[in-house]
Design a protein around this motif. Sequence first.
Motif, PDB file in Angstrom:
ATOM      1  N   ARG A 254      -6.544   6.044  -1.234  1.00 58.22           N
ATOM      2  CA  ARG A 254      -5.487   5.959  -0.221  1.00 58.22           C
ATOM      3  C   ARG A 254      -4.728   4.649  -0.342  1.00 58.22           C
ATOM      4  O   ARG A 254      -3.491   4.617  -0.277  1.00 58.22           O
ATOM      5  CB  ARG A 254      -6.081   6.097   1.182  1.00 58.22           C
ATOM      6  CG  ARG A 254      -4.997   6.112   2.265  1.00 58.22           C
ATOM      7  CD  ARG A 254      -5.517   6.464   3.640  1.00 58.22           C
ATOM      8  NE  ARG A 254      -6.152   5.336   4.293  1.00 58.22           N
ATOM      9  CZ  ARG A 254      -7.417   5.314   4.677  1.00 58.22           C
ATOM     10  NH1 ARG A 254      -8.201   6.349   4.433  1.00 58.22           N
ATOM     11  NH2 ARG A 254      -7.917   4.261   5.294  1.00 58.22           N
ATOM     12  N   TRP A 255      -5.461   3.544  -0.514  1.00 59.49           N
ATOM     13  CA  TRP A 255      -4.803   2.246  -0.647  1.00 59.49           C
ATOM     14  C   TRP A 255      -3.927   2.205  -1.900  1.00 59.49           C
ATOM     15  O   TRP A 255      -2.851   1.600  -1.884  1.00 59.49           O
ATOM     16  CB  TRP A 255      -5.838   1.132  -0.685  1.00 59.49           C
ATOM     17  CG  TRP A 255      -6.628   1.006   0.587  1.00 59.49           C
ATOM     18  CD1 TRP A 255      -6.254   1.445   1.830  1.00 59.49           C
ATOM     19  CD2 TRP A 255      -7.916   0.414   0.744  1.00 59.49           C
ATOM     20  NE1 TRP A 255      -7.237   1.151   2.749  1.00 59.49           N
ATOM     21  CE2 TRP A 255      -8.265   0.533   2.123  1.00 59.49           C
ATOM     22  CE3 TRP A 255      -8.814  -0.193  -0.121  1.00 59.49           C
ATOM     23  CZ2 TRP A 255      -9.471   0.045   2.630  1.00 59.49           C
ATOM     24  CZ3 TRP A 255     -10.022  -0.677   0.383  1.00 59.49           C
ATOM     25  CH2 TRP A 255     -10.337  -0.559   1.746  1.00 59.49           C
ATOM     26  N   ALA A 256      -4.386   2.844  -2.976  1.00 60.09           N
ATOM     27  CA  ALA A 256      -3.591   2.884  -4.209  1.00 60.09           C
ATOM     28  C   ALA A 256      -2.296   3.660  -3.988  1.00 60.09           C
ATOM     29  O   ALA A 256      -1.234   3.276  -4.500  1.00 60.09           O
ATOM     30  CB  ALA A 256      -4.401   3.507  -5.342  1.00 60.09           C
ATOM     31  N   ARG A 257      -2.369   4.753  -3.223  1.00 58.47           N
ATOM     32  CA  ARG A 257      -1.158   5.533  -2.931  1.00 58.47           C
ATOM     33  C   ARG A 257      -0.190   4.720  -2.075  1.00 58.47           C
ATOM     34  O   ARG A 257       1.030   4.766  -2.285  1.00 58.47           O
ATOM     35  CB  ARG A 257      -1.517   6.835  -2.211  1.00 58.47           C
ATOM     36  CG  ARG A 257      -2.171   7.882  -3.095  1.00 58.47           C
ATOM     37  CD  ARG A 257      -2.150   9.259  -2.440  1.00 58.47           C
ATOM     38  NE  ARG A 257      -2.873   9.282  -1.172  1.00 58.47           N
ATOM     39  CZ  ARG A 257      -4.170   9.502  -1.054  1.00 58.47           C
ATOM     40  NH1 ARG A 257      -4.910   9.722  -2.142  1.00 58.47           N
ATOM     41  NH2 ARG A 257      -4.744   9.528   0.130  1.00 58.47           N
ATOM     42  N   ILE A 258      -0.733   3.975  -1.130  1.00 63.34           N
ATOM     43  CA  ILE A 258       0.113   3.129  -0.285  1.00 63.34           C
ATOM     44  C   ILE A 258       0.791   2.053  -1.132  1.00 63.34           C
ATOM     45  O   ILE A 258       1.979   1.755  -0.965  1.00 63.34           O
ATOM     46  CB  ILE A 258      -0.728   2.489   0.838  1.00 63.34           C
ATOM     47  CG1 ILE A 258      -1.192   3.572   1.811  1.00 63.34           C
ATOM     48  CG2 ILE A 258       0.067   1.412   1.574  1.00 63.34           C
ATOM     49  CD1 ILE A 258      -2.210   3.091   2.833  1.00 63.34           C
ATOM     50  N   ALA A 259       0.033   1.464  -2.071  1.00 63.75           N
ATOM     51  CA  ALA A 259       0.602   0.443  -2.963  1.00 63.75           C
ATOM     52  C   ALA A 259       1.717   1.034  -3.816  1.00 63.75           C
ATOM     53  O   ALA A 259       2.754   0.393  -4.044  1.00 63.75           O
ATOM     54  CB  ALA A 259      -0.494  -0.140  -3.857  1.00 63.75           C
ATOM     55  N   LEU A 260       1.522   2.259  -4.292  1.00 67.09           N
ATOM     56  CA  LEU A 260       2.540   2.924  -5.104  1.00 67.09           C
ATOM     57  C   LEU A 260       3.810   3.153  -4.296  1.00 67.09           C
ATOM     58  O   LEU A 260       4.922   2.851  -4.764  1.00 67.09           O
ATOM     59  CB  LEU A 260       1.998   4.253  -5.632  1.00 67.09           C
ATOM     60  CG  LEU A 260       2.998   5.155  -6.374  1.00 67.09           C
ATOM     61  CD1 LEU A 260       3.562   4.438  -7.599  1.00 67.09           C
ATOM     62  CD2 LEU A 260       2.338   6.469  -6.775  1.00 67.09           C
ATOM     63  N   GLU A 261       3.674   3.690  -3.089  1.00 63.76           N
ATOM     64  CA  GLU A 261       4.843   3.962  -2.256  1.00 63.76           C
ATOM     65  C   GLU A 261       5.566   2.664  -1.879  1.00 63.76           C
ATOM     66  O   GLU A 261       6.796   2.621  -1.851  1.00 63.76           O
ATOM     67  CB  GLU A 261       4.428   4.719  -0.990  1.00 63.76           C
ATOM     68  CG  GLU A 261       3.942   6.135  -1.240  1.00 63.76           C
ATOM     69  CD  GLU A 261       4.974   6.979  -1.980  1.00 63.76           C
ATOM     70  OE1 GLU A 261       6.175   6.895  -1.641  1.00 63.76           O
ATOM     71  OE2 GLU A 261       4.583   7.717  -2.904  1.00 63.76           O
ATOM     72  N   ALA A 262       4.801   1.617  -1.596  1.00 64.31           N
ATOM     73  CA  ALA A 262       5.414   0.326  -1.272  1.00 64.31           C
ATOM     74  C   ALA A 262       6.158  -0.239  -2.475  1.00 64.31           C
ATOM     75  O   ALA A 262       7.220  -0.864  -2.334  1.00 64.31           O
ATOM     76  CB  ALA A 262       4.346  -0.657  -0.801  1.00 64.31           C
ATOM     77  N   SER A 263       5.627  -0.012  -3.674  1.00 64.77           N
ATOM     78  CA  SER A 263       6.268  -0.494  -4.902  1.00 64.77           C
ATOM     79  C   SER A 263       7.577   0.239  -5.155  1.00 64.77           C
ATOM     80  O   SER A 263       8.559  -0.360  -5.605  1.00 64.77           O
ATOM     81  CB  SER A 263       5.322  -0.312  -6.094  1.00 64.77           C
ATOM     82  OG  SER A 263       4.143  -1.053  -5.916  1.00 64.77           O
ATOM     83  N   LYS A 264       7.595   1.528  -4.867  1.00 69.18           N
ATOM     84  CA  LYS A 264       8.841   2.294  -4.999  1.00 69.18           C
ATOM     85  C   LYS A 264       9.893   1.765  -4.033  1.00 69.18           C
ATOM     86  O   LYS A 264      11.034   1.501  -4.414  1.00 69.18           O
ATOM     87  CB  LYS A 264       8.595   3.778  -4.692  1.00 69.18           C
ATOM     88  CG  LYS A 264       7.757   4.528  -5.697  1.00 69.18           C
ATOM     89  CD  LYS A 264       7.588   5.969  -5.218  1.00 69.18           C
ATOM     90  CE  LYS A 264       6.645   6.758  -6.085  1.00 69.18           C
ATOM     91  NZ  LYS A 264       6.414   8.120  -5.550  1.00 69.18           N
ATOM     92  N   GLN A 265       9.493   1.621  -2.779  1.00 69.89           N
ATOM     93  CA  GLN A 265      10.432   1.208  -1.746  1.00 69.89           C
ATOM     94  C   GLN A 265      11.018  -0.166  -2.007  1.00 69.89           C
ATOM     95  O   GLN A 265      12.205  -0.403  -1.811  1.00 69.89           O
ATOM     96  CB  GLN A 265       9.720   1.240  -0.385  1.00 69.89           C
ATOM     97  CG  GLN A 265      10.596   0.885   0.815  1.00 69.89           C
ATOM     98  CD  GLN A 265      10.647  -0.606   1.069  1.00 69.89           C
ATOM     99  OE1 GLN A 265       9.644  -1.299   0.924  1.00 69.89           O
ATOM    100  NE2 GLN A 265      11.810  -1.133   1.427  1.00 69.89           N
TER     101      GLN A 265
END
Length: 250
Positions: free
Chosen positions: A127-138
């Motif tokens: 879950r934390w990895a997915r959050i990091a990915l979405e934050a990196s996109k944004q």
Amino acid sequence: MHKFFVPQNFIRDNEAIIEGEDVKHIYKVLRLAPGEEVTINNCNGEEFLGVIKDVNKKEVTVELKEKLLINNESAIQIYLFQGLPKSSKMDLIVQKNCELGVREITPIVTERVIVKNEIGEYKKLDRWARIALEASKQSKRTLIPKINPPIEFKELFEELRKMDLVIVPYENEEGFGIKNVVNTLRDKSIEKVGIVIGPEGGFEEKEICDLKSLGAHIVTLGPRILRTETAGFVCTSLIMYELGDLGGKL
């Protein structure tokens, strides 16, 4: 221009194949169509200008036109060591620190961590990895920050020895802040900065003494006591402002 992270093994023959949740986002939310330009990042820090060739409900094919000389990463590499908080607070910590430019985040289990059993709940890493990915996109990061498994406090010292500078905010410290630290290190080459944040209950005095013995700088973040999830944002922002690229280059 919209940006997507595509693992290197999904890039071949100058084509990138986008799968998973991004596909629905592309055709249903963004309504992107063949012929439109996008940016593709290969998850290794390389970015390409791409043109969408085909869109269907299973995958999106993007033709890579040229490599882009883009690097939105700071020259200062910040490694956040966060005392493991309760409930979903770590989600917010990961999201906002990734936006600010942190390179890696490692949860730590200190004496006052309440949820010590969570050190074995590695399912949260996904879950934390997915959050990091979405934050990196944004935030248009060039690299996706790495989220490490939780470690015990005693394991922390081996990691901190790799740092050029270690900052530890502490509620009982008075007067000596990050600006003071930076002013005393103006002539020193600093590339890797470790930030150590205590959990909700703060650090034990012995833990602070142990960190001091390693050469860590114990600092105040001001007269008001900040929550554990806020302290990391503030500390990262101040370091990025003083040593990195937050606030511009001039």
